[in-house]
Enzyme design. Structure first.
Site: not given
Ligand code: EPZ
Length: 434
Positions: A25-26, A95, A119, A124, A307, A415
């Site tokens: 998916k991702n 997202r 989610c 986020r 995840d 999803r």
């Molecule tokens: C991706 O989310 C995945 N989603 C998530 O999978 C996955 O858990 C996550 O990466 C971590 O591996 C998709 O790919 C659609 P991040 P993403 O930006 O990109 C903080 C699933 O179930 N952060 O790496 O949103 C954030 O708050 C989903 O498939 C900031 O602070 O994750 C978090 O604490 C759930 N500022 C951390 O970084 C920002 O601008 C990691 O978020 C961006 C992120």
């Protein structure tokens, strides 16, 4: 794809046989968006038929992109795209819209992006994305409902991320491939799904490299062309079925499970005592009569991914003793454990960093660590799924618990998991749509 209100599960049956893992998916959703960087045809294979892919297709069609879908193959014809305004109907759904910024700026010099959904596992924020775009010369405004981002020509920048965010890395990568000059994204995320998207971009004509210390180096090009690409297998789905075998006392060949992408997961399984065998066509996951408790911390790749945490917590409820899990990626990703406790699990949440490392959530009062005391039999129950990954963990709980459970909120799981009912039934699960 099903879209139904509930699953009825009669638990207590071992899962046996083989299951084929779907495309990730991702990666697939991001690659649909990456296709907009060219005017030529992009063909993606091994695309999972899941809710998030359907939502992404709907989003792109809304922009005027031509999309044909035939089983797991999607053909994208972006040249018909009309404008850069992602309609507010897509507000707070998932997202994906934010990743459109780069492709839309390169086409129209302006992108309007609605507020994001996804989610509910933490605040986020998107500050890292927006800071990166500002460094590339974009102007950004937000009116509370929508971000407007403008740039006639994105310019290269040396960007150092404060945290290796998956989404921000992908976003800036999609922007940098056609920016003027060479962009570096340091302290970036290097998840296999990102590497897979980099491979698609390279096939499209991008000049993109992963260098030492998590640094992507991307030389902007003027033009990208069409390409064909196979989406990599979903390592989250693979791990989920592996744990399903282990906790139901069965044995499952997960076809297409890729050891390279599962190293840290397999190490954790080994420490717990779950047997597995690497085969040429996948990984066989078995079960044992006793599991050992462990301490586990989630981390960015190549660490243990966040995840995998939810199904793994399910497994640890069956380990003999006290396990600890420290979630270091999202601050609020243990809410789902309350329902497991109602089913008989003993999971206590803590705001301290209970692992060996301090994380960003130290002294901030987020319940981001847990102590699990096992083994605890689970009793069948009616449970409401709160988010995608917790959803699979609830299905695991229902599969393990003796008796009939009703699982609602299944749209969250649909999803991200293709044909989940059929796949589980084929392994011997007694599960049906209500
Ligand atoms: C991706 O989310 C995945 N989603 C998530 O999978 C996955 O858990 C996550 O990466 C971590 O591996 C998709 O790919 C659609 P991040 P993403 O930006 O990109 C903080 C699933 O179930 N952060 O790496 O949103 C954030 O708050 C989903 O498939 C900031 O602070 O994750 C978090 O604490 C759930 N500022 C951390 O970084 C920002 O601008 C990691 O978020 C961006 C992120």
């Amino acid at each position: 794809m099903q879209s139904t209100p509930a699953y009825i599960v009669n638990g207590g049956k071992p899962l046996n046989g083989s299951v084929k893992v779907s495309g990730a998916k991702n990666a697939a959703t991001k690659q649909l968006v990456a296709s907009l960087l060219t005017d030529e045809t992009v063909v993606l294979g091994n695309v999972p038929q899941i809710g998030d892919v359907a939502a992404t297709i709907e989003l792109l069609r809304g922009l005027g992109v031509g999309i044909n879908q035939s089983a797991d193959e999607i053909t994208i014809n972006p040249h018909t795209i009309k404008n850069g305004d992602v309609v507010s109907a897509f507000s707070r759904k998932n997202r994906i819209p934010i990743l459109l910024i780069g492709p839309l700026l390169h086409r129209f010099g302006e992108a309007k992006i609605p507020m994001l959904g996804g989610c509910k596992i933490g605040a986020r924020p998107i500050d890292i994305h927006l800071d990166g775009f500002k460094q590339m010369g974009a102007q950004i405004e937000c009116d509370g409902n929508c971000y407007t981002i403008k740039s006639k020509q994105l310019k290269a920048a040396m960007i150092e991320l404060p945290f290796p965010s998956v989404g921000a890395t992908e976003n800036l990568m999609l922007a940098a491939v056609k920016a003027k000059g060479t962009t570096t994204i340091a302290n970036a995320a290097i998840e296999p799904e990102i590497m897979d998207t980099a491979k698609l971009l390279q096939s499209m004509g991008a000049i993109i490299n992963l260098e030492a210390n998590r640094t992507w180096v991307i030389e902007g090009v003027k033009h990208l062309k069409g390409a064909e690409h196979q989406v990599l297998p979903d390592r989250i789905e693979a791990a989920s079925f592996g744990i399903a075998a282990a906790i139901t006392g069965g044995q499952v060949l997960v076809e297409g499970a890729c050891q390279d992408h599962l190293l840290s997961f397999l190490n954790a399984l080994r420490r717990v005592g779950v047997p597995f065998t690497i085969k040429s066509d996948g990984i066989v996951f078995g079960s044992a009569s006793n599991y050992k408790p462990i301490t586990l911390e989630t981390d960015v790749h190549p660490g243990f991914m966040t995840d995998w945490q939810q199904p793994f917590v399910m497994l640890l409820t069956q380990a003999d003793g006290v396990s600890i899990v420290h979630e270091t990626i999202f601050e609020d990703r243990f809410g789902y454990t309350q329902s497991l406790n109602n089913m008989g699990a003993k999971i206590q949440l803590h705001s301290d960093c209970l692992g060996s490392k301090e994380c960003r959530y130290k002294h901030q009062n987020y319940l981001h660590s847990c102590i699990i005391v096992g083994p605890t039999p689970l009793k069948a129950s009616d449970i409401e799924i709160p988010d995608l990954r917790a959803g699979f963990s609830y299905i695991l709980a229902a599969l393990m618990a003796d008796g009939r459970s009703k699982v609602t909120g299944v749209e969250h799981v649909e999803r991200g998991y293709e044909d989940i009912i059929e796949k589980l039934k084929n392994l011997g699960a007694d599960i049906a749509v209500a």
